[in-house]
Design a protein around this motif. Structure first.
Motif, PDB file in Angstrom:
ATOM      1  N   ARG A  63      69.033  55.555  66.411  1.00  0.00           N
ATOM      2  CA  ARG A  63      68.071  56.458  67.049  1.00  0.00           C
ATOM      3  C   ARG A  63      66.698  55.824  67.205  1.00  0.00           C
ATOM      4  O   ARG A  63      65.940  56.187  68.108  1.00  0.00           O
ATOM      5  CB  ARG A  63      67.971  57.765  66.261  1.00  0.00           C
ATOM      6  CG  ARG A  63      69.230  58.611  66.332  1.00  0.00           C
ATOM      7  CD  ARG A  63      69.201  59.750  65.343  1.00  0.00           C
ATOM      8  NE  ARG A  63      69.221  59.262  63.975  1.00  0.00           N
ATOM      9  CZ  ARG A  63      69.361  60.050  62.898  1.00  0.00           C
ATOM     10  NH1 ARG A  63      69.515  61.355  63.070  1.00  0.00           N
ATOM     11  NH2 ARG A  63      69.360  59.538  61.682  1.00  0.00           N
ATOM     12  N   ARG A  82      65.082  56.219  70.868  1.00  0.00           N
ATOM     13  CA  ARG A  82      64.072  57.267  70.990  1.00  0.00           C
ATOM     14  C   ARG A  82      63.109  57.054  72.154  1.00  0.00           C
ATOM     15  O   ARG A  82      62.790  57.981  72.892  1.00  0.00           O
ATOM     16  CB  ARG A  82      63.297  57.382  69.679  1.00  0.00           C
ATOM     17  CG  ARG A  82      62.326  58.551  69.637  1.00  0.00           C
ATOM     18  CD  ARG A  82      61.762  58.779  68.249  1.00  0.00           C
ATOM     19  NE  ARG A  82      62.750  59.355  67.356  1.00  0.00           N
ATOM     20  CZ  ARG A  82      63.358  58.703  66.367  1.00  0.00           C
ATOM     21  NH1 ARG A  82      63.064  57.428  66.146  1.00  0.00           N
ATOM     22  NH2 ARG A  82      64.246  59.305  65.602  1.00  0.00           N
ATOM     23  N   TRP A 113      67.727  63.243  67.092  1.00  0.00           N
ATOM     24  CA  TRP A 113      66.859  62.107  67.429  1.00  0.00           C
ATOM     25  C   TRP A 113      65.386  62.490  67.400  1.00  0.00           C
ATOM     26  O   TRP A 113      64.496  61.637  67.292  1.00  0.00           O
ATOM     27  CB  TRP A 113      67.209  61.576  68.823  1.00  0.00           C
ATOM     28  CG  TRP A 113      66.830  62.511  69.948  1.00  0.00           C
ATOM     29  CD1 TRP A 113      67.583  63.519  70.461  1.00  0.00           C
ATOM     30  CD2 TRP A 113      65.592  62.525  70.659  1.00  0.00           C
ATOM     31  NE1 TRP A 113      66.899  64.169  71.460  1.00  0.00           N
ATOM     32  CE2 TRP A 113      65.668  63.571  71.602  1.00  0.00           C
ATOM     33  CE3 TRP A 113      64.430  61.753  70.603  1.00  0.00           C
ATOM     34  CZ2 TRP A 113      64.624  63.863  72.469  1.00  0.00           C
ATOM     35  CZ3 TRP A 113      63.384  62.051  71.467  1.00  0.00           C
ATOM     36  CH2 TRP A 113      63.490  63.096  72.390  1.00  0.00           C
ATOM     37  N   ARG A 114      65.111  63.804  67.451  1.00  0.00           N
ATOM     38  CA  ARG A 114      63.729  64.272  67.459  1.00  0.00           C
ATOM     39  C   ARG A 114      63.101  64.260  66.064  1.00  0.00           C
ATOM     40  O   ARG A 114      61.899  64.520  65.922  1.00  0.00           O
ATOM     41  CB  ARG A 114      63.662  65.701  68.007  1.00  0.00           C
ATOM     42  CG  ARG A 114      64.112  65.839  69.458  1.00  0.00           C
ATOM     43  CD  ARG A 114      64.153  67.300  69.845  1.00  0.00           C
ATOM     44  NE  ARG A 114      64.597  67.509  71.219  1.00  0.00           N
ATOM     45  CZ  ARG A 114      63.768  67.625  72.265  1.00  0.00           C
ATOM     46  NH1 ARG A 114      62.465  67.544  72.077  1.00  0.00           N
ATOM     47  NH2 ARG A 114      64.244  67.826  73.481  1.00  0.00           N
TER      48      ARG A 114
END
Length: 221
Positions: free
Chosen positions: A164, A168, A189-190
């Motif tokens: 990730r 990102r 992924w946040r």
């Protein structure tokens, strides 16, 4: 032999990718590609998703049950195993041949989660449980449980990063890519945890079945 015959034979026999694969349940996986030089043992026990790539000179052993999720890339010269007999051969000797239940024989189901990548010359041990979005670097030996999005490397493999982190910046810049990504990966992924914290969590989650890179872990019986 005439040169044109040699060239024709070479073209016919060289490795090629075949588009489409018939699942054991009859479904046609139109977007899956499998090399003509891949060996699949016990295909009736292989549960493979669509959009999968399986490269040249790879061995898929499904005898103990093998699941490969959608979108996985299995590159060249990879061995994915669901059984191990080396210990049984040592323990049984000549009695191993045709024995119905040899001592030390291991059979374990193996799973590779969606959109994972298995690098060239890697070995996935019987019973390995690899999460989604995982990247296995070339020449790795993987056993045990690998958490989602881990990057693993080595013999035995260890967590060295998180996919990730590299994804990102692309996801933040491309709304369409973000929507496609979240369709299979969710919104994890946040997460804003520091890189060090994320890597520590991945390492803690990776439970290696053996610290010596053996092909199995079997209790005496």
């Amino acid at each position: 032999m005439k040169r044109w015959l040699v060239e024709l034979a070479s073209r016919l026999l060289q490795p090629r990718m075949l588009y489409g694969y018939r699942h054991a349940d009859g479904r046609w996986l139109a977007h899956t590609r499998v090399s003509t030089h891949t060996r699949i043992e016990h295909p009736h026990s292989l549960d493979m998703g669509d959009h999968v790539f399986v490269g040249h000179f790879t061995m898929l052993d499904a005898s103990g049950g093998l699941a490969i999720g959608e979108g996985c890339q299995i590159t060249n010269y990879v061995s994915i195993l669901t059984h191990s007999s080396h210990r049984a051969l040592r323990l049984m000797g000549r009695a191993y041949f045709n024995h119905p239940d040899p001592t030390g024989y291991v059979r374990k189901a193996t799973r590779i989660g969606p959109y994972s990548f298995i690098g060239p010359h890697s070995v996935i041990a019987p019973g390995a449980q690899i999460g989604k979005g995982v990247l296995v670097q070339a020449y790795s030996y993987v056993s045990g449980e690998v958490p989602d999005f881990a990057i693993v490397a080595g013999q035995p493999a260890r967590v060295v990063g998180d996919t990730r982190d590299g994804d990102r910046r692309w996801l933040e810049a491309d709304t369409a890519a973000r929507q496609r990504y979240e369709a299979w990966a969710g919104r994890s992924w946040r997460e804003t945890a520091s890189e060090a914290d994320a890597e520590a969590a991945l390492r803690a989650a990776y439970r290696q079945t053996t610290s010596h890179g053996d092909l199995d872990e079997q209790e005496p019986r």
